[in-house]
Write a protein that holds these residues in place. Structure first.
Motif, short mmCIF file in Angstrom:
data_model
loop_
_atom_site.label_atom_id
_atom_site.label_comp_id
_atom_site.label_asym_id
_atom_site.label_seq_id
_atom_site.Cartn_x
_atom_site.Cartn_y
_atom_site.Cartn_z
N LEU A 245 0.82 -1.21 0.00
CA LEU A 245 0.00 0.00 0.00
C LEU A 245 0.85 1.26 0.00
O LEU A 245 0.66 2.16 -0.83
N VAL A 246 1.81 1.36 0.92
CA VAL A 246 2.60 2.58 1.01
C VAL A 246 3.56 2.72 -0.16
O VAL A 246 4.02 3.82 -0.48
N ALA A 247 3.87 1.60 -0.82
CA ALA A 247 4.73 1.69 -2.00
C ALA A 247 3.99 2.21 -3.22
O ALA A 247 4.63 2.53 -4.23
N ARG A 274 -5.99 7.79 2.20
CA ARG A 274 -4.56 7.61 2.41
C ARG A 274 -4.24 7.17 3.84
O ARG A 274 -4.73 7.74 4.81
N VAL A 275 -3.42 6.15 3.99
CA VAL A 275 -2.86 5.75 5.28
C VAL A 275 -1.80 6.77 5.65
O VAL A 275 -0.88 7.02 4.89
N ILE A 276 -1.91 7.37 6.84
CA ILE A 276 -0.99 8.45 7.21
C ILE A 276 0.08 8.00 8.18
O ILE A 276 0.98 8.77 8.51
N SER A 277 0.00 6.74 8.65
CA SER A 277 1.00 6.24 9.58
C SER A 277 1.02 4.73 9.52
O SER A 277 -0.04 4.09 9.50
N THR A 278 2.21 4.15 9.54
CA THR A 278 2.31 2.70 9.59
C THR A 278 2.12 2.17 11.01
O THR A 278 1.97 0.97 11.21
N VAL A 279 2.12 3.07 11.99
CA VAL A 279 1.88 2.67 13.38
C VAL A 279 0.39 2.48 13.64
O VAL A 279 -0.03 1.50 14.25
N ASP A 280 -0.42 3.43 13.18
CA ASP A 280 -1.87 3.32 13.26
C ASP A 280 -2.42 3.45 11.85
O ASP A 280 -2.59 4.55 11.33
N THR A 281 -2.70 2.32 11.24
CA THR A 281 -3.10 2.32 9.83
C THR A 281 -4.55 2.75 9.62
O THR A 281 -5.00 2.85 8.48
#
Length: 592
Positions: A245-247, A274-281
């Motif tokens: 996803l983030v790629a 958009r996912v704004i953080s990989t810590v809290d998706t």
């Protein structure tokens, strides 16, 4: 572990017996000191302890009281444990002795997890809701105000580079064999902490870094995914899905490239959802206005305006249709547990209205595609004593507003701003038997000061639209209308359109309801009633602020933060009831 039980006999240094007079009368602390056992009886947590053997847990009245006070004062777990140890008010409220120490902060984590996994994850909110129902304070009160606010999440928003690096490291930790694959195929060393060491002032260096990061991610995914990849556990699969996803969400091929040559750049747009953080998706971007961007989650609240009680809450992602005000607002009203609607209240022979059942004749607008002219909005108040200076007195006097002349209870009366007034939401309110006092969105004329959609006559049965100049066109199957050449010689063209090919428009599926809402907004009754909605803003402020500061979420994800919001609402409701004189006498809850 077995359920703990509160002993009836007091300890020698019981805080309430020795210093109970120091706790202000009429406070939540004083109320819990006297009535916590009735509010949180042993049954409150009995289902969490099916076994009769083991070490005793904390008793139910202590657990419930601590959870309420923690959220009422917006404390962290360590702050809560400290308050129970040193604060006399907490010791009195929770039935502790002056010499008793507290529990470890991790105990609160244990209780939250155990309650979340149970069949009753909202038990604190439900316990206070039962008190509200028993007092009858909301009996006959039809009004509900809905609104929402954005809560800041518990993590920092990450830029594209940080997300790509973090997603690779997460895959290395959670996916078996991924660390070796990354070390073999990736160009960068992801075991090294921090961001890659480049000249961050050089745009070319940053674009080269983005290209390398995306290529590394694609190479790793090519090795670890595909039809021949082994079946993976959920955590490993989620880590690879996040990497994919983030790629792709923030990048696009560089100028003159299709991506196959390994050249990428940060996209000149914001990805949808958009996912704004990989810590809290699950945290998301949103906007309160064009200039005010927020990150986090959206908290939705439904309230009864005269009592100030919260009837329902919901926490969702900050962006997305499923978490929009219109969708969640309708859901909260539909499941309102304080005011029954439908067949059960209307009698055995009555049936609740459905999408296939037309509304009553006095419903503004009739069916969605029915009359060409909307019926004028009517005042929907049915005798509720809103002028009473004491809502507690109104309950004691037996006010029972919202009952129709035939003795059957009517639906709710929903107040909201324009975000809650979509055609779909209005149709569901209508079908549920509810009335609406919701501000409509204004129509923007194609020509300043010219004709709007309300100046056109729409015949839903014949599926035709007639313009102010008298020209009629038939809707297309997708409900669009184009007047085209008919506009060429029309004397009203300058007031209607500036388009070279004439006026065109799309007719909403629920156009009749939207038109009726705009007509309603022009009535004196609407202007009188709509300010009622503003009361929810005060209650939103109670929920979203603490001692003048904005509350910030402490947990990750929708589920955990939703549980926090429910507990917070329960604590605020309890404080509202206590301020109104809540007491327990003769085995029943009452408002003095």
């Amino acid at each position: 572990m077995v359920q703990g039980i509160t002993r009836s006999e007091r300890e020698l240094l019981d805080a309430q017996a020795l210093v109970g007079e120091l706790v202000p009368e009429g406070s939540v602390f004083a109320f819990l000191a006297e009535h916590r056992a009735e509010l949180f009886p042993d049954e409150f947590i009995a289902d969490l302890f099916p076994s009769a053997t083991g070490r005793p847990s904390l008793p139910a009245d202590l657990v419930g009281s601590v959870l309420v006070l923690k959220e009422l004062y917006d404390l962290s777990d360590p702050q809560t444990a400290e308050a129970l140890r040193f604060d006399i008010r907490w010791k009195v409220a929770c039935g502790r002795s002056l010499s008793q120490t507290s529990f470890d902060p991790s105990t609160l984590v244990y209780w939250r997890k155990r309650i979340a996994r149970s069949d009753r994850p909202d038990r604190v909110f439900d316990a206070v809701a039962r008190v509200i129902a028993d007092t009858g304070v909301l009996t006959g009160r039809r009004k509900r105000c809905v609104d929402s606010t954005v809560f800041d999440d518990a993590v920092a928003t990450q830029d594209t580079v940080t997300q790509l690096v973090a997603a690779m490291r997460k895959a290395a930790r959670l996916v078996p064999g991924a660390a070796a694959v990354i070390a073999r195929v990736a160009k960068l060393d992801y075991a090294k902490p921090g961001k890659p060491d480049i000249d961050w002032d050089d745009p070319a260096a940053k674009q080269e870094l983005v290209s390398v990061l995306v290529c590394d991610a694609l190479a790793v995914l090519a090795e670890l995914t595909g039809p021949d990849a082994p079946q993976r556990e959920a955590t490993a699969a989620d880590a690879l899905g996040l990497l994919a996803l983030v790629a792709g969400q923030d990048v696009e091929p560089a100028d003159g490239s299709d991506g196959t040559d390994g050249r990428w750049r940060i996209a000149r747009k914001v990805a949808h959802d958009r996912v704004i953080s990989t810590v809290d998706t699950e945290a998301r971007h949103t906007r309160k206005s064009k200039s005010n961007r927020k990150d986090g989650f959206r908290g939705h609240v439904a309230t009864e305006p005269e009592t100030g009680l919260i009837t329902d809450t919901e926490l969702t992602r900050a962006a997305g249709e499923e978490g929009s005000d219109a969708v969640v607002g309708e859901q909260m009203i539909a499941r309102d547990s304080y005011h029954g609607t439908g067949a059960d209240d209307a009698g055995p022979d009555a049936a609740p209205p459905t999408a296939d059942t037309p509304p009553a004749a006095d419903t503004p607008g009739g069916t969605d595609d029915g009359a060409t002219q909307p019926d004028p909005a009517r005042s929907r108040h049915t005798g509720e004593d809103s002028s009473s200076s004491s809502w507690v007195g109104a309950v004691v006097d037996g006010v029972a507003a919202g009952t129709a002349e035939n003795g059957r209870r009517s639906g709710l009366e929903v107040y909201g701003d324009s975000a809650y007034g979509t055609g779909e939401a209005r149709a569901k309110y209508r079908d549920g038997g509810h009335d609406t006092v919701i501000k409509p969105k204004p129509l923007c004329p194609a020509v300043p000061g010219g004709f709007t959609l309300d100046d056109f006559t729409i015949d839903g049965q014949a599926r035709t639209v007639t313009c102010p100049g008298g020209h009629t066109r038939v809707m297309s199957p997708k409900r669009s209308v184009t007047f085209g050449k008919l506009c060429a010689g029309c004397p009203l063209r300058d007031q209607c359109t500036t388009a070279a090919d004439g006026r065109s428009m799309s007719i909403h599926e629920h156009q009749a309801l939207l038109r009726a809402a705009r007509a309603q907004a022009r009535t004196p009754e609407f202007e009188r009633d709509y300010p009622t909605r503003s009361s929810v803003e005060r209650i939103i402020a109670w929920v979203a602020t603490q001692r003048g500061r904005r509350v910030k979420l402490r947990y990750l994800g929708v589920t955990k933060n939703h549980a926090w919001l429910r507990n917070r609402a329960a604590a605020i409701n309890l404080r509202t009831l206590v301020n109104a004189g809540l007491t327990h006498r003769d085995g029943a809850w009452a408002l003095t």
